[in-house]
Design a protein around this motif. Structure first.
Motif, PDB file in Angstrom:
ATOM      1  N   GLY A  45       0.816  -1.205   0.000  1.00 29.26           N
ATOM      2  CA  GLY A  45       0.000   0.000   0.000  1.00 29.26           C
ATOM      3  C   GLY A  45       0.848   1.251   0.000  1.00 29.26           C
ATOM      4  O   GLY A  45       0.608   2.185  -0.756  1.00 29.26           O
ATOM      5  N   SER A  49       1.336   4.229  -2.752  1.00 26.00           N
ATOM      6  CA  SER A  49       1.211   5.650  -2.407  1.00 26.00           C
ATOM      7  C   SER A  49       2.348   6.444  -3.010  1.00 26.00           C
ATOM      8  O   SER A  49       2.149   7.530  -3.553  1.00 26.00           O
ATOM      9  CB  SER A  49       1.269   5.834  -0.897  1.00 26.00           C
ATOM     10  OG  SER A  49       0.034   5.595  -0.348  1.00 26.00           O
ATOM     11  N   SER A  52       1.814   6.757  -6.674  1.00 28.90           N
ATOM     12  CA  SER A  52       0.792   7.747  -7.036  1.00 28.90           C
ATOM     13  C   SER A  52       1.323   9.169  -6.855  1.00 28.90           C
ATOM     14  O   SER A  52       1.037  10.047  -7.655  1.00 28.90           O
ATOM     15  CB  SER A  52      -0.505   7.524  -6.271  1.00 28.90           C
ATOM     16  OG  SER A  52      -0.351   7.844  -4.937  1.00 28.90           O
ATOM     17  N   GLN A  55       3.467   9.833  -9.808  1.00 24.57           N
ATOM     18  CA  GLN A  55       2.641  10.052 -11.004  1.00 24.57           C
ATOM     19  C   GLN A  55       2.115  11.477 -11.052  1.00 24.57           C
ATOM     20  O   GLN A  55       2.093  12.099 -12.110  1.00 24.57           O
ATOM     21  CB  GLN A  55       1.449   9.088 -10.998  1.00 24.57           C
ATOM     22  CG  GLN A  55       1.737   7.811 -11.740  1.00 24.57           C
ATOM     23  CD  GLN A  55       0.479   6.992 -11.983  1.00 24.57           C
ATOM     24  OE1 GLN A  55      -0.577   7.264 -11.430  1.00 24.57           O
ATOM     25  NE2 GLN A  55       0.597   5.973 -12.794  1.00 24.57           N
ATOM     26  N   MET A  56       1.712  11.962  -9.888  1.00 21.06           N
ATOM     27  CA  MET A  56       1.201  13.342  -9.816  1.00 21.06           C
ATOM     28  C   MET A  56       2.302  14.329 -10.183  1.00 21.06           C
ATOM     29  O   MET A  56       2.095  15.232 -10.992  1.00 21.06           O
ATOM     30  CB  MET A  56       0.703  13.666  -8.401  1.00 21.06           C
ATOM     31  CG  MET A  56      -0.534  12.955  -7.990  1.00 21.06           C
ATOM     32  SD  MET A  56      -1.984  13.561  -8.808  1.00 21.06           S
ATOM     33  CE  MET A  56      -2.433  14.896  -7.753  1.00 21.06           C
TER      34      MET A  56
ATOM     35  N   PHE B  32      -3.916  -0.589   2.158  1.00 20.84           N
ATOM     36  CA  PHE B  32      -3.829  -1.004   0.762  1.00 20.84           C
ATOM     37  C   PHE B  32      -4.947  -0.356  -0.060  1.00 20.84           C
ATOM     38  O   PHE B  32      -4.720   0.176  -1.147  1.00 20.84           O
ATOM     39  CB  PHE B  32      -3.934  -2.526   0.687  1.00 20.84           C
ATOM     40  CG  PHE B  32      -3.619  -3.092  -0.667  1.00 20.84           C
ATOM     41  CD1 PHE B  32      -2.334  -3.002  -1.194  1.00 20.84           C
ATOM     42  CD2 PHE B  32      -4.604  -3.706  -1.419  1.00 20.84           C
ATOM     43  CE1 PHE B  32      -2.043  -3.527  -2.436  1.00 20.84           C
ATOM     44  CE2 PHE B  32      -4.316  -4.234  -2.669  1.00 20.84           C
ATOM     45  CZ  PHE B  32      -3.033  -4.142  -3.179  1.00 20.84           C
ATOM     46  N   SER B  35      -4.323   3.309  -0.633  1.00 24.35           N
ATOM     47  CA  SER B  35      -3.271   3.512  -1.627  1.00 24.35           C
ATOM     48  C   SER B  35      -3.784   3.252  -3.035  1.00 24.35           C
ATOM     49  O   SER B  35      -3.443   3.969  -3.968  1.00 24.35           O
ATOM     50  CB  SER B  35      -2.103   2.595  -1.334  1.00 24.35           C
ATOM     51  OG  SER B  35      -1.670   2.821  -0.036  1.00 24.35           O
ATOM     52  N   ILE B  36      -4.603   2.214  -3.192  1.00 16.88           N
ATOM     53  CA  ILE B  36      -5.160   1.916  -4.526  1.00 16.88           C
ATOM     54  C   ILE B  36      -6.036   3.078  -4.993  1.00 16.88           C
ATOM     55  O   ILE B  36      -5.988   3.486  -6.151  1.00 16.88           O
ATOM     56  CB  ILE B  36      -5.941   0.578  -4.497  1.00 16.88           C
ATOM     57  CG1 ILE B  36      -4.970  -0.600  -4.293  1.00 16.88           C
ATOM     58  CG2 ILE B  36      -6.783   0.366  -5.755  1.00 16.88           C
ATOM     59  CD1 ILE B  36      -3.956  -0.817  -5.394  1.00 16.88           C
ATOM     60  N   GLU B  38      -5.662   6.184  -4.084  1.00 14.13           N
ATOM     61  CA  GLU B  38      -4.722   7.267  -4.432  1.00 14.13           C
ATOM     62  C   GLU B  38      -4.182   7.067  -5.836  1.00 14.13           C
ATOM     63  O   GLU B  38      -4.073   8.005  -6.618  1.00 14.13           O
ATOM     64  CB  GLU B  38      -3.549   7.290  -3.448  1.00 14.13           C
ATOM     65  CG  GLU B  38      -3.838   7.987  -2.147  1.00 14.13           C
ATOM     66  CD  GLU B  38      -2.657   7.937  -1.198  1.00 14.13           C
ATOM     67  OE1 GLU B  38      -1.602   7.394  -1.575  1.00 14.13           O
ATOM     68  OE2 GLU B  38      -2.787   8.433  -0.072  1.00 14.13           O
ATOM     69  N   LEU B  39      -3.837   5.807  -6.125  1.00 12.95           N
ATOM     70  CA  LEU B  39      -3.291   5.474  -7.439  1.00 12.95           C
ATOM     71  C   LEU B  39      -4.320   5.760  -8.525  1.00 12.95           C
ATOM     72  O   LEU B  39      -3.983   6.262  -9.604  1.00 12.95           O
ATOM     73  CB  LEU B  39      -2.901   3.998  -7.460  1.00 12.95           C
ATOM     74  CG  LEU B  39      -1.773   3.583  -8.404  1.00 12.95           C
ATOM     75  CD1 LEU B  39      -0.509   4.349  -8.115  1.00 12.95           C
ATOM     76  CD2 LEU B  39      -1.517   2.091  -8.286  1.00 12.95           C
ATOM     77  N   SER B  42      -4.479   9.554  -9.001  1.00  7.76           N
ATOM     78  CA  SER B  42      -3.361  10.085  -9.779  1.00  7.76           C
ATOM     79  C   SER B  42      -3.444   9.613 -11.231  1.00  7.76           C
ATOM     80  O   SER B  42      -3.051  10.336 -12.141  1.00  7.76           O
ATOM     81  CB  SER B  42      -2.018   9.743  -9.137  1.00  7.76           C
ATOM     82  OG  SER B  42      -1.809   8.355  -9.157  1.00  7.76           O
TER      83      SER B  42
END
Lengths: 217, 168
Positions: A45, A49, A52, A55-56, B32, B35-36, B38-39, B42
């Motif tokens: 997780g 994070s 992501s 990526q931003m 988890f 985070s997914i 968040e992914l 983004s």
């Protein structure tokens, strides 16, 4: 009678002692499984994070590149009539200041930024919008970060002004063969993550219309 | 009496272990899950950027044809000699607009079926695309209002649309 009882008791004790060890081992292994699974989930997780977040950052670095290039294009359009060196209404001179970025497949340039031998340039939006050619950049357009006002992170290509980040950027411009007033602008930002090399590429088109809006001097 | 107490306490370790394990798993799954999400957010930002620049490309193309195109293709016109069909070319695609006159001193140049198309990956069917809609408003002065609808059928499987309008 006493002896027998005592003997039995000892055996029981011996059995119990051994069982406790096995029990403990089983308990520890179960505990290990029970703890490691959620730990792994949490770890995955956290990695997602980080991905992501990257990526931003990469998305905004792509946008930064596009806007900076368009700014240079506009600058050329605004200044073109004051100078006798360009004739932006014809051919490619509307991209005069972006010459280092132009990729021409007819001249044998590799234009696909995903390839290592692609022709590219870079632009520094934090340093006077200087367009740097591929030859002036170390490796593949690495991006450095420095702290502005001690809080905001500023991304730059200037080596001396910051620490190397994980991001690299490549920009190129392909002029349309059917219309020399149309150009395709591609910006690619890529970085290495635990999941392998990640990239974000965005493509947009630019047209030479601004030179028509500015009266000739 | 002691035996009874021991009997009552039996299974406590199991219960406790199950409780702790489920708590740990819940915490892990929650992290988890966050985070997914968040992914995904983004990823949407990235897809949205592609959609925005599709709209922006369409806008650049429109402005080019508006200012540079032969005979100002989008100029205001009345009478029988006016064009019924306006065609511009963006990224080697001909985009035709049916000119339809509106009822109150205005006419609309619009055709949703024509798209400005481009692809980041030439081998992919997933393409950021944009629609252009042009309206002439005559309200004392003549204004051209152009709407650009950029959308991306999404690398992460979700459609993202960005829209903006330019009035000139």
């Amino acid at each position: 009678m006493y002896k027998i009882f005592s003997k039995n008791n000892n055996r029981k004790e011996r059995l119990l002692t051994g069982f406790t060890l096995i029990e403990a081992l089983v308990a520890i292994s179960l505990l290990m499984i029970a703890i490691s699974s959620p730990m792994m989930l949490a770890q995955k997780g956290l990695s997602s994070s980080i991905l992501s977040r990257d990526q931003m950052v990469a998305t905004f670095l792509v946008q930064d590149g596009i806007e900076a290039i368009k700014n240079v294009r506009d600058y050329t359009a605004i200044n073109q009539n004051a100078s006798t060196t360009y004739s932006p209404n014809t051919e490619r001179d509307w991209l005069f200041d972006l010459g280092d970025c132009i990729c021409d497949e007819l001249e044998g340039d590799e234009c696909d930024l995903a390839n290592d031998d692609a022709k590219y340039c870079n632009v520094d939006s934090t340093d006077g919008l200087n367009v740097s050619s591929q030859d002036l950049l170390e490796s593949a357009g690495p991006i450095y970060a420095s702290f502005n006002d001690g809080f905001f992170q500023k991304y730059t290509h200037t080596v001396t002004s910051g620490n190397l980040t994980k991001f690299s950027r490549k920009i190129n411009i392909k002029v349309s063969t059917s219309n020399l007033q149309e150009a395709e602008l591609r910006v690619r930002v890529y970085w290495t993550s635990p999941y392998g090399i990640q990239n974000i590429e965005t493509k947009t088109f630019m047209y030479n219309f601004e030179s028509k809006l500015i009266p000739e001097v | 009496m002691i035996n009874l107490k021991l009997k009552n306490n039996k299974g406590f370790a199991m219960l406790f272990a199950v409780l702790i394990s489920s708590m740990l798993i819940t915490v892990g799954v929650s992290i988890f899950n966050i985070s997914i999400k968040e992914l995904m957010i983004s990823g949407s930002v990235r897809d949205s950027q592609a959609a925005y620049y599709a709209a922006d490309s369409a806008a650049e193309c429109f402005l080019y044809w508006n200012y540079v195109g032969p005979g100002s293709v989008f100029s205001y016109c009345t009478g029988a000699s006016c064009l019924e069909l306006v065609t511009i070319n963006c990224n080697d695609n001909d985009i035709s607009f049916d000119v339809t006159r509106g009822p109150i001193n205005s006419f609309v140049i619009a055709d949703d079926s024509q798209k400005f198309r481009y692809s980041t990956d030439p081998n992919s069917d997933i393409q950021p695309e944009a629609n252009i809609e042009v309206t002439k408003e005559i309200d004392g002065t003549i204004r051209t209002v152009a709407d650009f609808f950029g959308y991306n059928t999404g690398i992460s499987g979700r459609r993202v649309e960005r829209y903006y309008q330019r009035t000139i």
